[in-house]
Enzyme design. Sequence first.
Site, PDB file in Angstrom:
ATOM      1  N   ASP A   1       0.872  -1.177   0.000  1.00  0.00           N
ATOM      2  CA  ASP A   1       0.000   0.000   0.000  1.00  0.00           C
ATOM      3  C   ASP A   1       0.911   1.230   0.000  1.00  0.00           C
ATOM      4  OD1 ASP A   1      -2.257   1.694   0.245  1.00  0.00           O
ATOM      5  OD2 ASP A   1      -2.069   1.738   2.419  1.00  0.00           O
ATOM      6  N   SER A   2       0.305   2.399  -0.226  1.00  0.00           N
ATOM      7  CA  SER A   2       1.071   3.642  -0.155  1.00  0.00           C
ATOM      8  C   SER A   2       1.493   3.934   1.280  1.00  0.00           C
ATOM      9  CB  SER A   2       0.203   4.795  -0.639  1.00  0.00           C
ATOM     10  OG  SER A   2      -0.906   4.938   0.214  1.00  0.00           O
TER      11      SER A   2
ATOM     12  N   TYR B   1      -0.473   8.514  -2.345  1.00  0.00           N
ATOM     13  CA  TYR B   1      -0.500   8.236  -3.786  1.00  0.00           C
ATOM     14  C   TYR B   1      -1.660   8.992  -4.441  1.00  0.00           C
ATOM     15  CZ  TYR B   1       2.577   4.022  -3.665  1.00  0.00           C
ATOM     16  OH  TYR B   1       3.616   3.142  -3.546  1.00  0.00           O
ATOM     17  N   GLY B   2      -2.704   9.222  -3.648  1.00  0.00           N
ATOM     18  CA  GLY B   2      -3.980   9.711  -4.173  1.00  0.00           C
ATOM     19  C   GLY B   2      -3.931  11.016  -4.931  1.00  0.00           C
TER      20      GLY B   2
ATOM     21  N   CYS C   1      -4.418  -1.154  -2.048  1.00  0.00           N
ATOM     22  CA  CYS C   1      -4.534   0.295  -2.228  1.00  0.00           C
ATOM     23  C   CYS C   1      -5.487   0.536  -3.399  1.00  0.00           C
ATOM     24  CB  CYS C   1      -3.143   0.845  -2.534  1.00  0.00           C
ATOM     25  SG  CYS C   1      -3.100   2.585  -2.960  1.00  0.00           S
TER      26      CYS C   1
ATOM     27  N   THR D   1      -6.109   3.296  -4.879  1.00  0.00           N
ATOM     28  CA  THR D   1      -5.509   4.214  -5.847  1.00  0.00           C
ATOM     29  C   THR D   1      -4.567   3.460  -6.789  1.00  0.00           C
ATOM     30  OG1 THR D   1      -5.555   5.829  -4.052  1.00  0.00           O
ATOM     31  CG2 THR D   1      -4.333   6.445  -6.020  1.00  0.00           C
TER      32      THR D   1
ATOM     33  N   CYS E   1     -10.867   3.770   0.269  1.00  0.00           N
ATOM     34  CA  CYS E   1      -9.413   3.877   0.471  1.00  0.00           C
ATOM     35  C   CYS E   1      -9.073   2.955   1.634  1.00  0.00           C
ATOM     36  CB  CYS E   1      -9.055   5.329   0.797  1.00  0.00           C
ATOM     37  SG  CYS E   1      -7.361   5.561   1.378  1.00  0.00           S
TER      38      CYS E   1
ATOM     39  N   HIS F   1      -6.931   3.065   3.843  1.00  0.00           N
ATOM     40  CA  HIS F   1      -6.619   3.724   5.116  1.00  0.00           C
ATOM     41  C   HIS F   1      -7.886   3.955   5.953  1.00  0.00           C
ATOM     42  CE1 HIS F   1      -2.724   4.671   3.284  1.00  0.00           C
ATOM     43  NE2 HIS F   1      -2.317   5.236   4.410  1.00  0.00           N
TER      44      HIS F   1
HETATM   45  N1  DGL Z   1      -4.540   3.532   0.853  1.00  0.00           N
HETATM   46  C1  DGL Z   1      -4.632   4.012  -0.439  1.00  0.00           C
HETATM   47  C2  DGL Z   1      -5.942   3.762  -1.122  1.00  0.00           C
HETATM   48  O1  DGL Z   1      -6.563   2.824  -0.861  1.00  0.00           O
HETATM   49  C3  DGL Z   1      -3.951   5.217  -0.880  1.00  0.00           C
HETATM   50  C4  DGL Z   1      -4.142   6.473  -0.191  1.00  0.00           C
HETATM   51  C5  DGL Z   1      -3.115   7.468  -0.653  1.00  0.00           C
HETATM   52  O2  DGL Z   1      -1.925   7.170  -0.548  1.00  0.00           O
HETATM   53  O3  DGL Z   1      -3.512   8.525  -1.128  1.00  0.00           O
HETATM   54  O4  DGL Z   1      -6.378   4.471  -1.964  1.00  0.00           O
END
Ligand code: DGL
Length: 259
Positions: free
Chosen positions: A10-11, A42-43, A73, A75, A183, A185
């Site tokens: 994941d990011s 990453y978003g 992730c 994204t 997401c 997170h």
């Molecule tokens: N956890 C990630 C997701 O599911 C990425 C969030 C990010 O890094 O912006 O999208």
Amino acid sequence: MSKRPIGIFDSGVGGTSIWKEINVLLPNENTIYLADSKHAPYGSKGESIITELSVKNTELLIDKGCKLIVVACNTATTNAIKTLRESYHIPFIGIEPAIKPAALQTKTKAVGILATKGTLSSALFYKTTDLFARNIRVIEQIGEGIVPLIESGEIRSEEMKSLLNLYLKPMLDAHIDYLVLGCSHYPYLTPLLLKLLPPHVKIIDSGEAVARQTKAVLERQNLLNTQITQTNNQFYSNGNPEIMAKLLGNVFNVDYLDF
Ligand code: DGL
């Protein structure tokens, strides 16, 4: 072969919410988790950078001998999984916002989705929404600022509460009865969201579905680890290992790795 680990990336720390679901469903599996916190979020990045970062994470997991990779992730999945599948001969499991179950179950015909800019602007998300949610209202909201707060361990801060209240307002005004967490997170925000949302609004995330899909693919490809031994779960972060260890209940070592 089957004893080789499942790789998960994941990011950052968010994909540990997916790791937990996988660990519950597949307790015999060895795992290696990579948190690319150094490059989070990453978003807000473009598709080519997200793909580049996803390739880097994938190659590290392949070098470490993984038999399957979970892109934990949304994204990275919505922007890069096609390239990953075309480039490597290893099964990939992705995660996408659970728009379909929300669209099928909504009674108010309005659902909210909280996700990153990268996910909401992806062609894959557009395709899924068009396919399953054409007849309902989808209130999309970019969760600007949420991932950095989670990455710094601020899950219940006042700042987080204000951001969430701001993002939920248009959804509640539109009478949503489902909130999709798009997401990986965001499942860490569920306790706080339950306090902020009226009781009739249900929260959906994709963690369990990803774990079920991982199991199904391992079964189909004869890759399930059927030997009951002590499992080995390795966690690597190129950010702050302590924050990640805390999210994992301080029962696993998280090692710093520069990647
Ligand atoms: N956890 C990630 C997701 O599911 C990425 C969030 C990010 O890094 O912006 O999208």
